[in-house]
Design an enzyme around this catalytic site. Sequence first.
Site, PDB file in Angstrom:
ATOM      1  N   GLU A 182       0.657  -1.622  -0.390  1.00  0.00           N
ATOM      2  CA  GLU A 182       0.494  -0.333  -0.010  1.00  0.00           C
ATOM      3  C   GLU A 182       1.067   0.987  -0.002  1.00  0.00           C
ATOM      4  OE1 GLU A 182      -2.728  -0.444   3.686  1.00  0.00           O
ATOM      5  OE2 GLU A 182      -4.412  -1.291   1.686  1.00  0.00           O
ATOM      6  N   GLU A 189      -6.736  -7.612  -1.485  1.00  0.00           N
ATOM      7  CA  GLU A 189      -7.069  -7.342   0.271  1.00  0.00           C
ATOM      8  C   GLU A 189      -8.117  -6.681  -0.088  1.00  0.00           C
ATOM      9  OE1 GLU A 189      -5.031  -4.941   2.840  1.00  0.00           O
ATOM     10  OE2 GLU A 189      -3.209  -5.692   2.082  1.00  0.00           O
ATOM     11  N   GLU A 203      -3.070  -5.438  14.912  1.00  0.00           N
ATOM     12  CA  GLU A 203      -3.966  -6.372  14.204  1.00  0.00           C
ATOM     13  C   GLU A 203      -4.975  -7.698  14.937  1.00  0.00           C
ATOM     14  OE1 GLU A 203      -4.189  -3.997  10.476  1.00  0.00           O
ATOM     15  OE2 GLU A 203      -2.786  -5.827   9.793  1.00  0.00           O
TER      16      GLU A 203
HETATM   17  C1  GLA Z   1      -4.694  -2.961   5.140  1.00  0.00           C
HETATM   18  C2  GLA Z   1      -3.124  -3.831   5.085  1.00  0.00           C
HETATM   19  C3  GLA Z   1      -2.630  -4.649   5.620  1.00  0.00           C
HETATM   20  C4  GLA Z   1      -3.779  -4.975   6.416  1.00  0.00           C
HETATM   21  C5  GLA Z   1      -5.406  -4.299   6.317  1.00  0.00           C
HETATM   22  C6  GLA Z   1      -6.225  -4.577   7.266  1.00  0.00           C
HETATM   23  O1  GLA Z   1      -5.207  -3.107   4.009  1.00  0.00           O
HETATM   24  O2  GLA Z   1      -2.595  -3.679   3.579  1.00  0.00           O
HETATM   25  O3  GLA Z   1      -2.002  -5.050   6.143  1.00  0.00           O
HETATM   26  O4  GLA Z   1      -3.354  -3.538   7.974  1.00  0.00           O
HETATM   27  O5  GLA Z   1      -5.450  -2.892   5.685  1.00  0.00           O
HETATM   28  O6  GLA Z   1      -7.986  -3.677   7.298  1.00  0.00           O
END
Ligand code: GLA
Length: 686
Positions: free
Chosen positions: A174, A331, A379
Amino acid sequence: MSRERFQSNDAAAAVDPLSRDGRLAWPLGLEQLAYGGDYNPEQWPRETWVEDVALMREAGVNLVSIGMFSWASLEPRRGEFHWEWLDEIFELLHEAGIRIDLGTPTAAPPAWFFRAHPEARVIDREGRALGPGSRGMACPSAPAYREAATGITRALAERYGDHPALALWHVHNEYGAPVGESFSPFAQAAFRDWALRRHGSLEAVNNAWGTAFWGQVFGVPEEIHAPLPTPSVQNPSLELDWRRFSSEQILECFRAERDILREITPHIPVTTNFMAHTCPNIDLWQWADEVDVVANDHYLIAADERNFVELALDADLTRSIARGRPWMLMEHSTSGVNWQGRNIAKRPGEMARNSLSHVGRGADAVMFFQWRASRKGAEKFHSAMLPHAGTGSRVWHEVTELGAELGRLSDLRGSRVEAEVAILWDWESHWAQDLPWRPADDLSHRAQIQTWYERLWRDHIATDFAHPEDDLSDYRLVLAPASYLLTDAAAANLDAYVRGGGNLVVGPFSGIVDADDGVRAGGLNAALAPVLGVEVHEFCPLREGREARLVLDGKPLRSRLWCEDLQLHGAEAIGRYTDGPLPQGTAATRHSHGAGTAWYLASDLDVEDLSALFSEPYSAAGLAVRDLPEDVELLERRSTDGTRHLIAINHTGEPAIIPVEGLRLEVPAGGVATAHLPAAGAPATD
Ligand code: GLA
């Protein structure tokens, strides 16, 4: 495990039908829709790995993303590599026939890196140095970070590049979030050079940024500065260029890693996970051309009860930046996330509806964060494919069902979505419109686009997004709900589109500034005045809580925020205010221009009221509103042999029946139904 032990992957590098420009563009050797998620085995003891792999097989998982946050486990001390655990994971997954999307761990540099290079930390706008202790890259402009990131990338490529389980490279994680900018001395020096390169000279920088205003003129290049805190508002043109620069700095980091991967493993495609709709910091039109396959992360907005519409927008946007090619949902979540205010658990069937909505919009991969719920760390309350509640849980049951369903949909792989409508989308325009000191802070480009998109969604009209400089000639209808910034090239493009017979509908506060956030000579909307046949003389936003009534297409409508004082120059008024700041003033227009037509709405309308604006353009474009039950979607993909794949998604609590060309698609309450229609001949259902 030594590199020589691998059976080479090169032999498997036969050209995939989804290849682009001669390069492989799909997870290597994967012949089904991809299914899986982020897998973080370093958080678990070895016994768990064996159970993980067995359960992955049970769930139908065929691809996992590993290593995105593993730098500290792979290189716990500078130059000391611990490959054993990852070697073992590669072997376990390979034996189980599960392919690997291998991350480069450069979104989480280890503690030793920050200790050795405190100067490489991100400096925020207030001058604070950030981290370590969380995640997020170091300063993208810091030489030490770039060197370390390319170093670990090279080491990984050399170690695993030939492994037959390796299907895809997943660079970083990301980009643009949580770090979208850094104000380090490295970044500021790079910005100075960037500005001089972009504009050509110091004088040109001064002109582009309008530094004569408030006496900000730079006398020597060293005076060019980043947008650090100022007593009053910062120069908006400088801010806009800073956004461009920051996106490009991060892109340079991606390119550096990608180029190493292409050099060492030219047969393995490279991607990185975008957040198309939600990450405002990077210009994905520019980025999407740099990856071999576009991948996107999407998370529902928990507070929004109809968040499936935003999901649809995000998926359509992702397909559009992928230029219509199949893309990967890299994701999403099986149930609630843990980083919003109230994290709403998905209801039974919701995960499948979400997943299939992405697939129906062109995704050839359904992946989750994450495989197994973490017990520790930030998380631990985030849902997972294998939740804390284990294999007896509803979520696990639905995960295995979804895996089986995707297995049955393999024929969809590579098929395309065809749309006849495009909405204009431009990150640069969004950046510019978000700058402070506007006529109304709450005229949001994002809300405007979302509302116009939702009208199309409710009318069941498939929609692409397009950059304003793209060739638009294949679209029957183009919508520009929020095009505040238009380059000269974009303005000429829209003009040519309409002259050539196109149908264009433009929303308020559009065509206002040029590429430098400057109002053009010739009036407030000079870029669009010729094509619209209308000049904007003044912006007249309403006081909070007030409304202005208008009549359009014979219907009484309401504006809650925005009116404009218009002067017609060839256009016809099709809507008028009946009260508000401009009683009897023109609220909407139609203009015949060349062989086409342009409509303008100088106001904000909600999604219901927009029907009155869209009815004429729809009929001019030959588009029909489909008669389907409310909140039931019918999506279509088409294979190259002409087979049409239908996916119907029912977001309601009632069963629905959808008649499609002699077929009755029965969609259970909260469920999904699929069908395949051969190119010609009798329909066949699933
Ligand atoms: C992002 C990150 C993941 C995780 C998710 C949780 O998309 O890429 O590593 O933290 O959020 O929703």
